[in-house]
Design a protein around this motif. Structure first.
Motif, PDB file in Angstrom:
ATOM      1  N   GLN A  59     -20.510   4.951  -8.962  1.00  0.00           N
ATOM      2  CA  GLN A  59     -21.670   4.778  -8.497  1.00  0.00           C
ATOM      3  C   GLN A  59     -22.941   3.374  -9.047  1.00  0.00           C
ATOM      4  O   GLN A  59     -22.581   4.026 -10.864  1.00  0.00           O
TER       5      GLN A  59
ATOM      6  N   GLN B 194     -32.766  11.700  -2.099  1.00  0.00           N
ATOM      7  CA  GLN B 194     -31.985  12.269  -0.946  1.00  0.00           C
ATOM      8  C   GLN B 194     -30.479  11.670  -1.209  1.00  0.00           C
ATOM      9  O   GLN B 194     -29.728  10.709  -1.151  1.00  0.00           O
ATOM     10  N   GLU B 195     -29.743  12.203  -0.917  1.00  0.00           N
ATOM     11  CA  GLU B 195     -27.748  12.509  -1.364  1.00  0.00           C
ATOM     12  C   GLU B 195     -27.706  11.659  -0.641  1.00  0.00           C
ATOM     13  O   GLU B 195     -27.049  11.022  -1.065  1.00  0.00           O
ATOM     14  N   LYS B 196     -28.001  11.529   0.594  1.00  0.00           N
ATOM     15  CA  LYS B 196     -27.811  10.818   1.475  1.00  0.00           C
ATOM     16  C   LYS B 196     -28.154   9.191   1.507  1.00  0.00           C
ATOM     17  O   LYS B 196     -27.337   8.162   1.008  1.00  0.00           O
ATOM     18  N   VAL B 197     -29.382   9.055   0.794  1.00  0.00           N
ATOM     19  CA  VAL B 197     -29.801   7.693   0.909  1.00  0.00           C
ATOM     20  C   VAL B 197     -29.194   7.091  -0.581  1.00  0.00           C
ATOM     21  O   VAL B 197     -28.385   6.424  -0.613  1.00  0.00           O
TER      22      VAL B 197
ATOM     23  N   ALA C 163     -25.991   8.143  -1.689  1.00  0.00           N
ATOM     24  CA  ALA C 163     -24.879   8.198  -1.306  1.00  0.00           C
ATOM     25  C   ALA C 163     -24.677   6.704  -0.566  1.00  0.00           C
ATOM     26  O   ALA C 163     -23.797   5.719  -0.059  1.00  0.00           O
ATOM     27  N   GLN C 164     -25.753   6.229   0.299  1.00  0.00           N
ATOM     28  CA  GLN C 164     -25.745   4.992   1.546  1.00  0.00           C
ATOM     29  C   GLN C 164     -25.881   3.426   0.546  1.00  0.00           C
ATOM     30  O   GLN C 164     -25.178   2.289   0.733  1.00  0.00           O
ATOM     31  N   TYR C 165     -26.893   3.986  -0.913  1.00  0.00           N
ATOM     32  CA  TYR C 165     -27.148   2.587  -1.757  1.00  0.00           C
ATOM     33  C   TYR C 165     -25.769   2.462  -2.567  1.00  0.00           C
ATOM     34  O   TYR C 165     -25.659   2.049  -3.538  1.00  0.00           O
TER      35      TYR C 165
END
Length: 401
Positions: free
Chosen positions: A103, A169-172, A174-176
């Motif tokens: 990451q 936010q975790e989902k954001v 993760a998206q990038y």
């Protein structure tokens, strides 16, 4: 035709006058800086004249000049550059193209411009963010917050906080493909002020505490309490950023009342009930001896301004007003100050206070630097000092993020 020739001749005379106004001798690329300074002086004069004639507001000239530097989002073989929105805030994203087994870190860069002008679209900021993303293989997010005077305090801060919280936010993340443990907030000038405040507020919020690994402040503006610190007096007329222009523009973030700007210029704008805050910005206590020179500390005149401006005493405007317990919670910090800059002492005092609070601080003081140097690290000026600060910025990120 004669009118145009007359105007052109007058401009040439004016430029020649300002270009020969003395500036400190130890500045690198002396004549380039003289030209930059002359341009700023002419812009300030035109802004004053046009406002007095009712043609436009003082800040409009500077907004127009900075908007001329805007660029389109151009991707290349290494970086995808996108203009989009996150949490309804316009942003420019810099996304590395190469594959990564890990990451990536992320940098949220908040641009300067005295809270009244500027954009992530400007060539200087686009170049800095593009180079950072490319060299370090990091995701860069650059927001465009709402600007004063149309959107006064706390609009800019609200936008920056909203954007950062959304991005965390975790989902954001993760998206990038962003590593949640390696996120830095950075900014220059007024963007440095917003960076400092956002970082303080996040560390005070249990939900976001410790989610920012580092902060970077490039020649930041950090207080609105005392505008007669030694650097404000020594570099009252610049080079580049004069005390008058800085105050005339930045006070629009607090109010468009002209009386406030006049009071701040006289340093008699602080209400009597805010006396207890002076200890946080008392330069005689926090400024290294080298920079005190022969200046004698004089307390700002209190209680003379009858109108009420609560934001003057708000640490969300002046992050230097945060108490020591707040500062103790801050992450690793990198601060750049420039010698020939009215805001020099803001940064120097913050360095001292953060170190006293036990915060890991790296400080680079640029002896021949001027305010806004990074803004001149691109065409047409290519100031070497701006390029060096950019290199220091990227190197610190590489070693600490």
């Amino acid at each position: 035709m004669e009118y145009k020739a007359l105007c052109f001749g007058f401009f040439c005379i004016l430029f020649a006058y300002y270009v020969y106004i003395p500036i400190p001798e130890n500045i690198e690329e002396y004549w380039k800086v003289r030209i930059i300074h002359a341009g700023m002086e002419i812009a300030s004069l035109m802004a004053t004249l046009f406002e007095s004639m009712g043609l436009m507001k003082f800040e409009d000239i500077f907004v127009m000049i900075m908007a001329l530097q805007n660029t389109m989002p151009v991707s290349d073989e290494n970086i995808t550059v996108i203009d989009t929105e996150l949490s309804d805030i316009p942003v420019r994203l810099y996304l590395p193209k190469r594959n990564s087994e890990r990451q990536r870190p992320a940098i949220i860069f908040i641009h300067g411009g005295t809270f009244t002008a500027g954009s992530f679209k400007m060539h200087c900021f686009d170049s800095l963010n593009r180079e950072t993303a490319n060299k370090l293989d990091v995701v860069v997010v650059a927001p465009d917050y709402r600007l004063a005077p149309q959107y006064p305090f706390p609009a800019a801060l609200e936008d920056c906080i909203s954007l950062v919280k959304f991005f965390l936010q975790e989902k954001v993340l993760a998206q990038y493909g962003v590593d949640p443990a390696r996120i830095c907030i950075s900014g220059d000038s007024s963007g440095g002020a917003l960076t400092a405040v956002v970082t303080q507020l996040l560390q005070d919020d249990p939900e976001y505490k410790n989610k920012i690994k580092a902060q970077i402040l490039l020649y930041p503006a950090l207080q609105a309490i005392d505008t007669l610190m030694p650097s404000y007096q020594e570099y009252e007329h610049g080079p580049f950023l004069s005390r008058k222009v800085a105050i005339m523009l930045s006070c629009l973030y607090l109010s468009d009342d002209k009386q406030l700007a006049k009071a701040i210029l006289k340093n008699n704008h602080v209400p009597e009930e805010s006396r207890h805050l002076l200890k946080f910005v008392n330069w005689s206590d926090f400024l290294p001896e080298k920079y005190k020179k022969n200046y004698v500390y004089t307390e700002p005149v209190l209680g003379k301004l009858k109108a009420s401006y609560p934001a003057l005493a708000d640490s969300r405007v002046s992050p230097l007003l945060a108490n020591d317990s707040q500062l103790q919670r801050l992450p690793s910090t990198y601060i750049v100050t420039c010698e020939h800059d009215i805001l020099r002492d803001d940064g120097l005092i913050y360095v001292t206070r953060l170190r006293n609070a036990g915060v890991p601080v790296t400080h680079d003081h640029i002896e021949d630097g001027i305010h806004g140097a990074v803004s001149f690290a691109t065409s047409p000026f290519y100031l070497q000092i701006g390029l060096r600060i950019k290199e220091k910025y990227i190197r610190w990120l590489e070693e600490n993020l």
